[in-house]
Structures are given as structure tokens and as C-alpha cells.
Scaffold this active site. Structure first.
Site, PDB file in Angstrom:
ATOM      1  N   GLU A   1       1.391  13.211   5.527  1.00  0.00           N
ATOM      2  CA  GLU A   1       2.469  14.187   5.654  1.00  0.00           C
ATOM      3  C   GLU A   1       3.099  14.477   4.294  1.00  0.00           C
ATOM      4  O   GLU A   1       3.449  15.633   3.991  1.00  0.00           O
ATOM      5  CB  GLU A   1       3.503  13.680   6.646  1.00  0.00           C
TER       6      GLU A   1
ATOM      7  N   ALA B   1      -0.027   4.469   2.533  1.00  0.00           N
ATOM      8  CA  ALA B   1      -0.507   4.042   3.847  1.00  0.00           C
ATOM      9  C   ALA B   1       0.417   4.458   4.978  1.00  0.00           C
ATOM     10  O   ALA B   1       0.238   4.022   6.112  1.00  0.00           O
ATOM     11  CB  ALA B   1      -0.693   2.523   3.864  1.00  0.00           C
TER      12      ALA B   1
ATOM     13  N   GLY C   1       2.245   8.960   7.477  1.00  0.00           N
ATOM     14  CA  GLY C   1       3.284   9.559   6.653  1.00  0.00           C
ATOM     15  C   GLY C   1       2.827   9.886   5.253  1.00  0.00           C
ATOM     16  O   GLY C   1       3.361  10.794   4.612  1.00  0.00           O
TER      17      GLY C   1
ATOM     18  N   ARG D   1       0.835  -1.215   0.000  1.00  0.00           N
ATOM     19  CA  ARG D   1       0.000   0.000   0.000  1.00  0.00           C
ATOM     20  C   ARG D   1       0.866   1.261   0.000  1.00  0.00           C
ATOM     21  O   ARG D   1       0.529   2.279   0.564  1.00  0.00           O
ATOM     22  CB  ARG D   1      -0.961  -0.010   1.197  1.00  0.00           C
TER      23      ARG D   1
ATOM     24  N   LEU E   1       4.026   5.280   7.212  1.00  0.00           N
ATOM     25  CA  LEU E   1       5.299   4.681   7.622  1.00  0.00           C
ATOM     26  C   LEU E   1       5.210   3.163   7.607  1.00  0.00           C
ATOM     27  O   LEU E   1       4.231   2.579   8.077  1.00  0.00           O
ATOM     28  CB  LEU E   1       5.638   5.167   9.033  1.00  0.00           C
TER      29      LEU E   1
ATOM     30  N   LEU F   1       5.815   0.282   9.366  1.00  0.00           N
ATOM     31  CA  LEU F   1       6.094   0.015  10.774  1.00  0.00           C
ATOM     32  C   LEU F   1       7.008  -1.183  10.983  1.00  0.00           C
ATOM     33  O   LEU F   1       7.583  -1.341  12.065  1.00  0.00           O
ATOM     34  CB  LEU F   1       4.777  -0.191  11.527  1.00  0.00           C
TER      35      LEU F   1
ATOM     36  N   GLU G   1      -1.180   7.425  14.130  1.00  0.00           N
ATOM     37  CA  GLU G   1      -0.041   7.311  15.032  1.00  0.00           C
ATOM     38  C   GLU G   1      -0.466   7.293  16.500  1.00  0.00           C
ATOM     39  O   GLU G   1       0.064   6.512  17.309  1.00  0.00           O
ATOM     40  CB  GLU G   1       0.954   8.468  14.800  1.00  0.00           C
TER      41      GLU G   1
ATOM     42  N   GLY H   1       6.013  12.118  12.776  1.00  0.00           N
ATOM     43  CA  GLY H   1       7.430  12.431  12.652  1.00  0.00           C
ATOM     44  C   GLY H   1       7.841  12.972  11.306  1.00  0.00           C
ATOM     45  O   GLY H   1       9.016  13.228  11.072  1.00  0.00           O
TER      46      GLY H   1
END
Length: 257
Positions: free
Chosen positions: A111, A61, A108, A25, A63, A65, A131, A139
Site C-alpha cells: 500500500e 513487510a 501495508g 523487516r 502492518l 501485527l 491480509e 486498511g
């Protein structure tokens, strides 16, 4: 041979930058971030506008993880700063960036979209900041840049409750600049990018470099910078040609394409 994590295609004066991890994604890992940085740098050297989009089912989608859990606090800090540097290259670079958004645009990914100057979305787009519900903090610059777009109160709600905005709600909130028909975000972004690519370079410089700084200035300082930018832009050759075309009735009127 593995496919590129980020695709780059030049179409005339417009660079098309595509996130290309559709099976994930388009989640952003370190390799994709580096590829995005390289693509943006190349686009800014060769194009007059760029479109950022996602291959596959969604825009991004957020960061990845799977790379995040093992990092120390120091490593997370520097990782966050690396995101800031790449997104700053988009936000404060030489050419306007237009995000074409479909499906998930979260964490992200949101962002990244916020680093672009114009955001186009179709009705499938979903915007969220998960988050907070995962016990982490943004971040990639959201606390500064997304909060300025949405307002800190709305961003607080999204982070504390996990609330997601659909495309219509995002447009009402000022996050989405253009809302298209289903599947129409990429085409609309292309139309806008082609138009933006024709703008006078000094005008673009003022919009991308002066305007954001003016927002952080005291009123009189901001007005001073505006006057300086007006003097610079309006004495350039493109401005002289544009004014002549308007006075000679060769240019479209305001609101006409």
C-alpha cells in the site's frame, strides 16, 4: 540512543526516505508511521522529488501485527484512517515519490508503494496481500488505489488465494514501472528522481493533482480540466524556456536522456 525508525537524507533536490526497522523487516507500527509522516512533510518542504526505500533485507513487510490484535473495531477504523492520511500526503503532496523496492513488499508495504507515483524493483521483490489469509482486510488504501493499478480482479485473486507476484509478474501487471538488475532498484530510483526533480513545477502540479482527478471525471469534464491545466502550464516561465530550447535545438529530443 535508539536509531531513527525512518531516515531522511537530502541529496541536492532529492530527499531519500528510508524505513529503518530491519530486524522487523520494516513492518509498520504506529511509531514508524508517525516518523514516516514527519519525514514526508519535511521532504516536501525542502526537495523536488523523494525516494522511499527500505533498509535491510526488504522494502516493507506490512502492518506490524503485534500492535493490531488488541484493538477494538472503532480503534481499527481510526487506525486505518491514519494510514490513509499519511499515504495521501505522499500521493497528493507537492513532489513526486519513487519507491525503490527489494525483497518483501507485502500488505501495508504494498500500500505504501502504491502511494508512490513510480515503482522501481529489482528481481528479489515479492508483492503480496496476505491480509485475506490472516482473516483481516486491507486498511491502507489498497482497495481503492492498488485496485486501480492492478485491476480489481487481480487484487481479488491475491487476497482470496494469497497469491504473490514476483518482480517480473508485477511489471507485466503494471505495478512495477521499472525492473532493474539485482540490487539496482535504489540506484535506478535515484537516477529517475534526479530527472524528475528538474521538471517544471506547474507540470508536476498537473501530473500529481490534475491527472488523478481527471480519471474520476466524465469525459468532457476531464478534457476541460486538461485544457485548463495545459493553459496554466504552457504559459509558465519554465515552459517558455523549454520551448525556446527545443526550437533552438538546444534540448534533447524525445527518448534521449
Amino acid at each position: 540512543m535508539a536509531e531513527a525508525l525512518v531516515t531522511l537524507e537530502l541529496r541536492g533536490r532529492v530527499a531519500w526516505i528510508g524505513l529503518n526497522r530491519p530486524a522487523k523487516r520494516n513492518a509498520i507500527n504506529d511509531a514508524l508511521l508517525a516518523a514516516l509522516d514527519a519525514a514526508v512533510g519535511e521532504a516536501q518542504g525542502q526537495a523536488r522529488a523523494m525516494v522511499v526505500f527500505g533498509h535491510g533485507p526488504c522494502f516493507c513487510a506490512g502492518l506490524d501485527l503485534s500492535e493490531h490484535g488488541a484493538r477494538s473495531a472503532e480503534a481499527v477504523f481510526h487506525h486505518s484512517r491514519s494510514w490513509h492520511a499519511v499515504f495521501r500526503r505522499i500521493r497528493s503532496g507537492r513532489i513526486p515519490a519513487i519507491a525503490a523496492i527489494h525483497g518483501a513488499c507485502v500488505g501495508g508495504g504494498l500500500e505504501l508503494a502504491s502511494a508512490c507515483h513510480i515503482r522501481v524493483a529489482d528481481p528479489s521483490a515479492i508483492f503480496a496481500l496476505p491480509e485475506g489469509t490472516r482473516g483481516i482486510f486491507v486498511g491502507g488504501g489498497a482497495s481503492v488505489h492498488l485496485a486501480r493499478i492492478l485491476g480489481a480482479a487481480r487484487m481479488t485473486d491475491m487476497m482470496l488465494t494469497g497469491r504473490a507476484l514476483d518482480a517480473a509478474a508485477a511489471e507485466r501487471a503494471g505495478l512495477v514501472t521499472y525492473l532493474t538488475e539485482p540490487g539496482g532498484a535504489v540506484d535506478q530510483a535515484g537516477v529517475l528522481a534526479a530527472k524528475v526533480a528538474q521538471m517544471a513545477p506547474l507540470t508536476v502540479l498537473g501530473v500529481l493533482q490534475a491527472l488523478p482527478r481527471i480519471q474520476d471525471m466524465a469525459e468532457e469534464d476531464g478534457l476541460f480540466v486538461e485544457s485548463m491545466m495545459a493553459a496554466l502550464a504552457q504559459t509558465g516561465p519554465e515552459a517558455q524556456a523549454g520551448l525556446a530550447a527545443f526550437l533552438e535545438k538546444r534540448a534533447a529530443k524525445a527518448g534521449e536522456s
